[in-house]
Each structure stands twice: as structure tokens, then as C-alpha cells.
Design an enzyme around this catalytic site. Structure first.
Site, mmCIF file in Angstrom:
data_model
loop_
_atom_site.group_PDB
_atom_site.id
_atom_site.type_symbol
_atom_site.label_atom_id
_atom_site.label_comp_id
_atom_site.label_asym_id
_atom_site.label_seq_id
_atom_site.Cartn_x
_atom_site.Cartn_y
_atom_site.Cartn_z
ATOM 1 N N ARG A 195 0.850 -1.194 0.000
ATOM 2 C CA ARG A 195 0.000 0.000 0.000
ATOM 3 C C ARG A 195 0.884 1.242 0.000
ATOM 4 O O ARG A 195 1.991 1.226 0.579
ATOM 5 C CB ARG A 195 -0.878 0.057 1.261
ATOM 6 C CG ARG A 195 -2.107 -0.798 1.192
ATOM 7 C CD ARG A 195 -3.126 -0.273 0.190
ATOM 8 N NE ARG A 195 -4.321 -1.091 0.156
ATOM 9 C CZ ARG A 195 -4.522 -2.114 -0.680
ATOM 10 N NH1 ARG A 195 -3.612 -2.443 -1.573
ATOM 11 N NH2 ARG A 195 -5.649 -2.797 -0.654
ATOM 12 N N HIS A 229 -1.127 0.722 -9.547
ATOM 13 C CA HIS A 229 -1.856 -0.115 -8.582
ATOM 14 C C HIS A 229 -2.624 -1.239 -9.292
ATOM 15 O O HIS A 229 -3.845 -1.371 -9.135
ATOM 16 C CB HIS A 229 -2.824 0.724 -7.729
ATOM 17 C CG HIS A 229 -3.318 -0.039 -6.509
ATOM 18 N ND1 HIS A 229 -3.685 0.560 -5.320
ATOM 19 C CD2 HIS A 229 -3.503 -1.363 -6.294
ATOM 20 C CE1 HIS A 229 -4.081 -0.354 -4.447
ATOM 21 N NE2 HIS A 229 -3.981 -1.542 -5.022
#
Ligand code: NDP
Ligand code: OXD
Length: 314
Positions: free
Chosen positions: A229, A277
Site C-alpha cells: 500500500r 496499482h
């Protein structure tokens, strides 16, 4: 017994369509459509607007549509019901592909050859260490970390892992907790981060950690790969470490702000490889099937699988 599907940043339609196909017996409602809050028993979320699941008096289970649940834990009005996360072979395989791809890319210096190709330069530097001479350290030895570790070992890398509680993985050195971190970092040439974002892991990829990575490796300096993350990394520290040689290169799939803003200096740093991502996408086809099955199991009185521990937040 309705399912509310609350998605931002991804296309909701493929999810809604599959849930409706798989559960024709129940109402599947997209956030934004009119509904009676009392009828909602289940919710499926990817980055739902904070507070939007607060007033559902009969909610029983909240499903994350991704493996990570930090997008849920950050909602101060999150309903106090079990949270279930994604554990899915397709997603796991995709993440391992990403990790192996980027470890090999750094090992085989592919970015340098891309640059040479653009200049029509034939420079065979011949210095390419074997994978067995490169020590990969995986932060996070959960579902994704363990699978990536196994596949990196098949490629010949010298792999170790670090987790919160002690884990043993066959044929691999493992380290745990704050007391194991220094030894883990000191034997790591490529640091792969597959941690969840929690209070304990936020900003763990910082200058102090980079400075403790191995300096005697065969890659000419340590490399960082973060597919966990964005909140795990201090982006200013990554840039500074790349500039002063503390790090040789980095691959980042996740960012503090997503999409990464056009003005971010990360985009143009020559030692950075950036992906949007998508290291391991959630496939609505397989994940909707799992959620429909979990709902049927719950209604038969069977236990839920892959429930998040609210104490650890992952
Ligand atoms: P798991 O919950 O299976 O594993 C998490 C691992 O992290 C465990 O080994 C756990 O330790 C370790 N860990 C957690 N907190 C700490 C800590 N404080 N110190 C040391 N180790 C810690 O998660 P997954 O492997 O399924 O997924 C990991 C993350 O990957 C997700 O949370 C998500 O953020 C990210 N992800 C990113 C994707 C992308 O496309 N970029 C796609 C999917 C996931 P222990 O074993 O002791 O519990
Ligand atoms: C996930 C993700 O957590 O896609 O699954 O990031």
C-alpha cells in the site's frame, strides 16, 4: 437479505452484473440506487465513501472486494460486523507474477537495456549476477508473501521473509517482529513489501529501514519493490535515498495519493519503475463467486472464511 455494492475508483458494473447473475434470488443494489436500509444484510465494498455503510441496521457481513482492508478500516463509521477479505488464487498468482517480474527486471538490468535500445546502443556489460547471488527479503509472509517467496525460490533467488509473528516456510530463513527486523534487512538486496497497511506498518518503508539494507550485494545497491500500500512508504525518503545512493532503484505499484498526481516527482525519477496499482487486480468473475458462496454458507449456519481480525486490522 439484499446485498449492497459500494464501489468507488473501480467500474461497479461488472461486479453488479455478476452478483445479480449469481444470486437471482436476492436484490443486488448499487450504492446510489434507492433502497430500504433495513433490507440490507450484506455489503461488498471497494473504497466505499466513508459513512455510507453506517445506517444499515440489519447488516451482518461486510465483504472487501480486495485482499487489503485498509480502505474499510479507515472509515470512522464502519459498522461493527465481521469483515471478510479476498483470498483468491487468481489474485495471488497475479501478485507473484508481478513480484517475480520486477525482481528479474532489476536482476537483469532491463531498464538500462531499454534506455540503450532507445539510443541504438549495443553495450554488453556482461556483469549479470545469478539469481542465487541475490538476496530477496519479503516483508509480509501472508497469503501473497508466501506464494511470491516460493516462486522466487524456483527462479533461484535467495529468499527470506519477515512477519509479525514467527512463521516457518520450508527452505527459507524467516524473521519476525521488531527484534528480527535488523537481521532481516541486513541480508536483503531486494526488499519486497507485501504488508497490509495498519497502524503498526504505516511509513515502515522509510529512510532508516533503507539505510539498514545490505550494502555488499551484487546489484550495486539495494532495491525496493512496494506492492502493498502507498501508506507503507515515505515517498520523500524514497526519492532522497535514490538520489544519494542509499537505494539503487525501486518499483512502486502503490502510492500515498492514487492516481499518482501528474506533478509528483516520482513519475520522472530515472531509477523508479511505476505501475498504476494493478500488481494484482481483483477479478469480479472469481471473487463474486466466492462472496455468493460465503453468503449461502452463512445462511446455512456455516462459519465465514477469511475474516479480518479487528485487533490487528488485517
Ligand atoms: P495477509 O494478511 O495474508 O498477510 C499479511 C502479512 O503481513 C502477514 O505475514 C503478517 O504477519 C504481516 N504483517 C502484518 N503486520 C505486520 C507487522 N506489523 N510487522 C510485520 N509483519 C506484519 O495479507 P495478503 O498477503 O493477502 O496481502 C498483503 C497486502 O497486499 C494487502 O493487505 C494489500 O495491502 C496488498 N495488496 C496489494 C495489491 C496490489 O494490487 N498492489 C493486491 C492485493 C493485495 P503474520 O503472518 O504474523 O500475521
Ligand atoms: C487489493 C488491491 O487489496 O487490489 O486487493 O489492492
Amino acid at each position: 437479505m439484499s446485498l449492497l455494492v459500494a464501489i468507488t475508483q473501480w467500474e461497479p458494473e461488472p461486479w453488479i452484473e455478476r452478483f445479480r447473475r449469481l444470486m437471482p434470488e436476492r436484490a443486488v443494489i448499487a450504492l446510489g440506487e434507492p433502497f430500504n436500509p433495513a433490507e440490507i444484510r450484506y455489503a461488498a465494498s471497494w473504497k466505499h465513501p466513508p459513512g455510507s455503510l453506517a445506517a444499515l441496521p440489519n447488516l451482518q457481513v461486510l465483504f472487501s472486494l480486495g485482499a487489503g482492508v485498509d480502505h474499510l478500516m479507515g472509515d470512522p463509521q464502519l459498522p461493527a460486523v465481521p469483515v471478510v477479505r479476498v483470498v483468491d488464487d487468481d489474485l495471488t498468482n497475479r501478485m507473484s507474477e508481478y513480484v517475480v517480474l520486477h525482481c528479474l527486471m532489476h536482476l537483469r538490468r532491463q531498464r538500462a537495456y531499454d534506455a540503450q535500445q532507445r539510443q541504438k546502443l549495443w553495450l554488453d556489460d556482461r556483469f549479470q549476477p545469478g539469481a542465487h547471488h541475490v538476496r530477496v527479503g519479503i516483508m509480509g509472509l501472508g497469503v501473497l508473501g508466501q506464494d511470491a517467496a516460493r516462486k522466487l525460490k524456483v527462479m533461484g533467488f535467495d529468499v527470506a521473509g519477515w512477519s509479525r509473528s514467527p512463521r516457518s516456510v520450508e527452505g527459507m530463513a524467516t524473521f519476525a517482529g521488531a527484534e528480527g527486523l535488523d537481521r532481516f534487512l541486513a541480508r536483503t538486496d531486494i526488499l519486497v513489501c507485501l504488508l497490509p497497511l495498519t497502524q503498526d506498518t504505516r511509513h515502515i518503508l522509510n529512510r532508516s529501514v533503507f539505510a539498514r539494507l545490505a550494502r555488499d550485494g551484487r546489484l550495486g545497491g539495494p532495491v525496493v519493490i512496494n506492492a502493498g500500500r502507498g501508506g507503507l512508504q515515505v515517498e520523500a525518503d524514497i526519492l532522497a535515498a535514490l538520489d544519494d545512493g542509499t537505494l539503487k532503484a525501486a518499483t512502486l505499484d502503490v502510492f500515498k495519493t492514487e492516481p499518482l498526481p501528474p506533478q509528483s516527482p516520482l513519475w520522472t525519477h530515472p531509477a523508479l519503475t511505476i505501475t498504476p496499482h494493478n500488481a494484482a487486480m481483483s477479478d469480479p468473475e472469481s471473487i463474486a463467486v466466492q462472496i455468493a458462496e460465503q453468503i449461502r454458507n452463512v445462511e446455512r449456519g456455516e462459519p465465514l472464511r477469511n475474516v479480518v481480525d479487528p485487533r490487528t486490522g488485517y
